[in-house]
Design a protein around this motif. Structure first.
Motif, mmCIF file in Angstrom:
data_model
loop_
_atom_site.group_PDB
_atom_site.id
_atom_site.type_symbol
_atom_site.label_atom_id
_atom_site.label_comp_id
_atom_site.label_asym_id
_atom_site.label_seq_id
_atom_site.Cartn_x
_atom_site.Cartn_y
_atom_site.Cartn_z
ATOM 1 N N PRO A 66 -2.161 -0.045 -1.098
ATOM 2 C CA PRO A 66 -1.443 0.049 -2.372
ATOM 3 C C PRO A 66 0.084 -0.003 -2.260
ATOM 4 O O PRO A 66 0.738 -0.646 -3.088
ATOM 5 C CB PRO A 66 -1.908 1.382 -2.944
ATOM 6 C CG PRO A 66 -2.531 2.114 -1.821
ATOM 7 C CD PRO A 66 -3.057 1.097 -0.889
ATOM 8 N N ASN A 94 -8.135 1.006 -3.587
ATOM 9 C CA ASN A 94 -8.293 2.440 -3.820
ATOM 10 C C ASN A 94 -8.585 2.811 -5.263
ATOM 11 O O ASN A 94 -8.595 3.979 -5.595
ATOM 12 C CB ASN A 94 -7.059 3.188 -3.317
ATOM 13 C CG ASN A 94 -5.797 2.638 -3.893
ATOM 14 O OD1 ASN A 94 -5.615 1.429 -3.941
ATOM 15 N ND2 ASN A 94 -4.928 3.503 -4.351
ATOM 16 N N ASN A 124 -13.585 3.835 1.416
ATOM 17 C CA ASN A 124 -12.661 4.969 1.506
ATOM 18 C C ASN A 124 -13.059 5.969 0.434
ATOM 19 O O ASN A 124 -13.898 5.668 -0.419
ATOM 20 C CB ASN A 124 -11.193 4.531 1.393
ATOM 21 C CG ASN A 124 -10.857 3.974 0.041
ATOM 22 O OD1 ASN A 124 -10.849 4.683 -0.953
ATOM 23 N ND2 ASN A 124 -10.606 2.666 -0.009
ATOM 24 N N SER A 125 -12.462 7.150 0.508
ATOM 25 C CA SER A 125 -12.951 8.238 -0.340
ATOM 26 C C SER A 125 -12.758 7.963 -1.833
ATOM 27 O O SER A 125 -13.411 8.580 -2.657
ATOM 28 C CB SER A 125 -12.250 9.544 0.049
ATOM 29 O OG SER A 125 -10.882 9.451 -0.254
ATOM 30 N N GLN A 126 -11.872 7.044 -2.184
ATOM 31 C CA GLN A 126 -11.583 6.819 -3.597
ATOM 32 C C GLN A 126 -12.547 5.863 -4.292
ATOM 33 O O GLN A 126 -12.537 5.736 -5.512
ATOM 34 C CB GLN A 126 -10.146 6.292 -3.748
ATOM 35 C CG GLN A 126 -9.091 7.244 -3.265
ATOM 36 C CD GLN A 126 -9.297 8.622 -3.840
ATOM 37 O OE1 GLN A 126 -9.122 8.851 -5.021
ATOM 38 N NE2 GLN A 126 -9.731 9.570 -3.006
ATOM 39 N N LYS A 154 -15.950 5.629 -3.444
ATOM 40 C CA LYS A 154 -17.333 6.003 -3.110
ATOM 41 C C LYS A 154 -18.293 5.717 -4.255
ATOM 42 O O LYS A 154 -19.450 5.360 -4.039
ATOM 43 C CB LYS A 154 -17.388 7.502 -2.789
ATOM 44 C CG LYS A 154 -17.143 7.804 -1.332
ATOM 45 C CD LYS A 154 -18.430 8.307 -0.666
ATOM 46 C CE LYS A 154 -18.318 8.407 0.821
ATOM 47 N NZ LYS A 154 -17.606 9.614 1.241
ATOM 48 N N ASP A 155 -17.803 5.894 -5.486
ATOM 49 C CA ASP A 155 -18.655 5.723 -6.644
ATOM 50 C C ASP A 155 -19.297 4.334 -6.661
ATOM 51 O O ASP A 155 -20.429 4.168 -7.103
ATOM 52 C CB ASP A 155 -17.799 5.922 -7.907
ATOM 53 C CG ASP A 155 -18.633 6.456 -9.038
ATOM 54 O OD1 ASP A 155 -19.723 6.989 -8.757
ATOM 55 O OD2 ASP A 155 -18.211 6.323 -10.200
#
Lengths: 316, 587
Positions: free
Chosen positions: A148, A171, A258-260, A262-263
């Motif tokens: 980003p 992200n 990445n953790s952002q 996951k959905d």
């Protein structure tokens, strides 16, 4: 005419196993080991599938593990994470198909129209090279390019004053979905193109000549000759791709995860790895995989039937 | 005719080649270490280990024990096994984090063990690489292949309990162990570790010793003292409020994102010990007080994440931290872009070597734990920390170990516990890996790269950890001197010692409590542990990066989801075990 009939009759009488073996034993011998390998690696493992009905403990093996019937499936089907994984897998694979499937066809049509052979070959090579890159490499390059705030693309665009804030390519889940799909198309399209180009070379040149004499322009030739000429290849590949709608590629997902996001990134391969393998729950991982395979099989059979009803050759 | 003959020969030859190919694919290969780092490997040593196995585990299992240790207790009573025994010992492969030597399963020191222990007792010592960051997964794979090492070992009690429940392990005969390994057992008994041998009511665990278990002095944070002084601070801030002032100054002075940052890669990163209320409530401590499953939904974790949220929103952390690897944060420090970096102290520290190469004039410091407990008014923080226990490595026999292999494993532990063997494995060879200082204490050579005798990570710790968690020379002063990084422009001895003393004071004041241990395997922990960690990694980043105004609401929302996904079950099962007296007590 009579001669050829006789020859045919002779071949038929001689085509017993014994004769075939005597004549071509080297070929059969060569074939033997690939067949054994296919058997060993594709079928011999099937008895292992019984672990889906067991609470399989690696250290206890099959003999020591308990039979639990359909309990594993019940657990999986009632797991909200499984639903999320199925939803994401289906949606992303259909999107992949929608965006990714036509691209190689279009590319093949374009490349086929090029007259200058060397340019055609070079561009073809450049197009299919990404197919040979591993997802780990593609993932890390994508990270360097699309971060980003420090990613190359965002830095260049910010410095040029095109954007004020970096685009969250990786992200933010919707941006990620687009990035993920487009990179998938980029990676796969060149390879698919080769298959279609090969099919195109099978189309008789006389058809094009006749069409040209009849005054058909380039568009018409593409529409009425090239496309119908590769139709059976298109259908075959479409059926094969439909079989993968429930599948997913762990490498690709991990490389872009990445953790952002996951959905969206949480697809069946991730589910199997995280909840199954990583947790030592082999029964669960295998059960989900079996589920994927069965759905894939049903989809392939269905699409094959439909293709046949529409007058195509189908795959099976 | 000739052509046909040639065809036949070719066909048979190719068939043969393919057959061999298939068979080769079916054969068992030694586990690859997965580590092909750039450090030179000691090729000369490899030939010995590549010799064909003389007996497999199955061979020896069928027969009666070929009797090695008998009669006299300890090494003096040992005889070589009549038949070759294969002993498989796990060793961590630390991959990117650095192994020291190039190949953890085959190097100068593994061969040294074979020569000095294996050959003497007719044992093939084979090391099995275990990925440090994927221990459970690696063991599960080995178990699935019926190929567990002779001993399974880990620093975390939960993991052993899970393995026991999964059937990986077998109990051992304590009396036999006392006879074969009296030195090892005596150390266990002297430090009270003989009280922790049981899992599910049976003796499973042999426990390595952890000297100075009440402190974590081997893991410290280095910081840029020169940056701190430039910001007008004479000493490192003692409260978080002061710390924030320092960070603000650092940014003012042009140090962008001074705290760097990387994604949460494994459990143990987000520890909330410094954010708890002390003295701790015993039930909260027992049910949510560990770090194996992050305690999202607790007040302490909320304080911790709120702190993280502020660091992020104030611009002290790299906004892309969640996309970055730990190695990138380390590189930031080495390249002078980060204020601090935390790691294990050892006499050989490549990170510090590289740092000083880049910045020979820089001044570093070690964060010292203040010796009085400080509660920060605003941030509820303190200098509390998580002490360990008296035991380090927890070791159990795998279920597939035969009688002979079990004996060989006990012999290995005893042999490694012998002073001279432990000393050599720890320090290496005099003049090569270490030198004596004027007081007669060994001092490790800082940079061992390129040496044939190059030791593994942290002076071979992953080999001798079975005996002791840290190397010890008998006093903390000597022991800190022994791990004090060598060959650097600065000396950290005083700060390392002060940090140790500070921690011990805090511990004595009761502000540092070891985690609760459960004598039973908790099903919910095995069931949800991994899933909860994944979920935590997702949620903690959302909480770190959200608008500070929205933090409280989001914390409650995500906590509820976390509880619903299994954490509540974990808490309930732990509570039941705690109430039925199957846990340790808060000390």
């Amino acid at each position: 005419m009579a001669k050829s009939k006789k020859a045919k009759a002779e071949i038929q009488t001689k085509a017993t196993w014994k004769n075939a073996w005597r004549r071509d034993w080297q070929l059969y011998l060569l074939l033997l080991f690939p067949l054994v390998m296919v058997f060993v690696f594709s079928y011999a493992a099937y008895p292992g599938l019984r672990m889906v009905f067991m609470d399989y403990k690696p250290a206890k093996g099959y003999a020591g593990s308990e039979w639990v019937g359909m309990a594993t499936f019940q657990k999986i089907f009632s797991d909200p994470d499984f639903h999320r994984a199925v939803r994401n897998s289906v949606v992303f694979n259909l999107a992949d198909l929608l965006v990714g499937f036509p691209m190689p066809i279009i590319l093949a049509l374009i490349l086929n129209e090029l007259r200058y052979a060397r340019f055609k070959k070079v561009s073809q090579t450049i197009l299919y090279l990404p197919h040979f890159l591993s997802w780990a490499i593609i993932g890390s390059v994508a990270l360097t390019m699309f971060k980003p705030s420090s990613g190359l693309v965002n830095v260049v665009m910010m410095n040029a004053g095109i954007i004020e804030e970096g685009i969250p390519f990786l992200n933010e889940k919707w941006h990620w979905a687009v990035t993920y799909l487009l990179i998938g198309v980029w990676q796969g399209m060149g390879w698919g193109t080769i298959l279609y180009l090969a099919a195109i070379t099978g189309i008789s040149g006389e058809l094009y000549e006749a069409a040209m004499i009849d005054g058909a322009n380039r568009w018409k030739r593409m529409w009425h000759i090239t496309l119908p000429g590769i139709k059976s290849t298109v259908v075959t590949l479409l059926i094969m791709n439909l079989g993968r709608v429930m599948g997913s590629n762990l490498e690709r997902l991990v490389a872009f995860g990445n953790s952002q996001v996951k959905d969206f990134q949480y697809q069946l391969a991730v589910y199997i790895y995280n909840k199954g393998l990583n947790n030592g729950k082999f029964s669960m991982g295998t059960a989900v995989n079996l589920f994927q395979s069965l759905i894939g099989l049903v989809l392939v059979i269905m699409s094959d039937r439909i293709a046949k009803k529409l007058g195509e050759d189908g795959l099976l | 005719m000739k052509k046909k003959y040639l065809q036949k020969v070719l066909a048979v030859a190719m068939t043969g080649a393919m057959a061999l190919g298939v068979l080769a694919g079916c054969g068992s290969e030694p586990a690859s270490s997965g580590n092909e780092s750039s450090a030179p490997s000691s090729q000369e040593e490899s030939s010995e280990e590549e010799a064909p196995e003389e007996s497999s585990a199955e061979d020896s299992s069928a027969e009666e024990s070929s009797e090695a240790p008998a009669g006299t207790a300890g090494i003096d009573g040992w005889e070589p096994f009549a038949e070759r025994v294969t002993l498989k010992i796990p060793v961590y492969d630390r991959g990117d984090a650095g192994n020291g030597c190039s190949d953890v399963v085959n190097n100068y020191w593994t061969n040294w063990v074979q020569e000095n222990f294996g050959e003497k007792y007719n044992i093939d010592v084979e090391y099995v690489a275990i990925t440090r960051t994927a221990v459970m997964n690696d063991y599960a794979m080995l178990a699935a292949g019926q190929d567990l090492p002779t001993i399974c070992m880990e620093y975390d009690y939960d993991k052993l309990a899970t393995w026991q429940a999964e059937g990986y392990l077998q109990p051992y005969d304590v009396e036999q162990f006392k006879t074969i390994a009296p030195t090892y057992w005596q150390t266990m008994a002297d430090n009270g570790n003989d009280a922790y041998t049981k899992l599910a009511g049976e003796d499973y665990l042999m426990l390595g010793y952890r000297p100075y278990g009440n402190s974590t002095y081997t893991f410290v944070t280095w910081y840029r003292k020169d940056w701190m002084k430039e910001a007008g601070f004479e000493e490192y801030p003692k409260t978080n409020t002061e710390l924030l002032e320092l960070y603000a100054k650092l940014v003012e002075n042009g140090h962008e994102y001074p705290l760097s940052g990387s994604k949460v890669a494994g459990v143990g990163v987000d520890q909330n010990y410094g954010y708890r209320d002390y003295p701790q409530d015993e039930e909260i401590w027992a049910t949510t007080g560990d770090y194996q499953i992050p305690a999202l939904s607790t007040e302490a974790q909320k304080r911790y994440l709120k702190w993280e949220n502020m660091l992020y929103n104030e611009g002290y952390k790299n906004p892309e931290y969640y996309l970055r690897e730990a190695s990138e944060a380390e590189a930031d420090f080495i390249n002078g872009k980060a204020f601090s970096w935390a790691g294990y102290v050892s006499s050989t520290m490549t990170q510090l070597n590289s740092f000083y190469e880049n910045f020979p004039d820089a001044e570093l410091g070690v964060i010292v734990c203040p010796d009085t407990f400080i509660q920060d008014e605003t941030w509820g923080s303190s200098n509390a920390y998580r002490p360990g226990t008296n035991f380090g490595m927890m070791i159990a026999l795998s279920n597939s170990a035969t009688e002979d292999e079990a004996k060989a494993a006990m012999m290995y532990l005893e042999w490694m516990a012998q002073e001279e063997n432990l000393f050599t494995m720890t320090w290496g060879e005099e003049g090569v890996n270490f030198n004596y200082d004027e007081d007669g204490n060994p001092v490790a050579v800082g940079d061992q790269s390129g040496l044939e005798q190059q030791q593994g990570h942290n002076n071979n710790v992953d080999y001798w950890c079975a005996v002791t968690a840290i190397k010890t020379l008998g006093s903390i002063e000597k022991d800190i001197a022994a791990i004090n990084p060598q060959g650097l422009p600065q000396d950290f001895y005083d700060e390392l010692l002060a940090n140790y003393n500070g921690q011990v004071s805090i511990w004595n004041e009761g502000y540092a409590n070891s985690d609760c241990l459960f004598a039973v395997s908790l099903e919910s922990v095995a069931e949800y542990g991994n899933t909860l960690f994944d979920l935590y990694a997702e949620y903690r980043d959302q909480l770190t990066m959200c608008d500070p105004e929205e933090f409280d609401e989001l914390y409650d929302e995500l906590s509820q989801k976390y509880l619903d996904q299994g954490y509540q079950e974990v808490i309930d099962e732990r509570k039941a075990a705690f109430e039925s007296g199957q846990t340790t007590k808060l000390q």
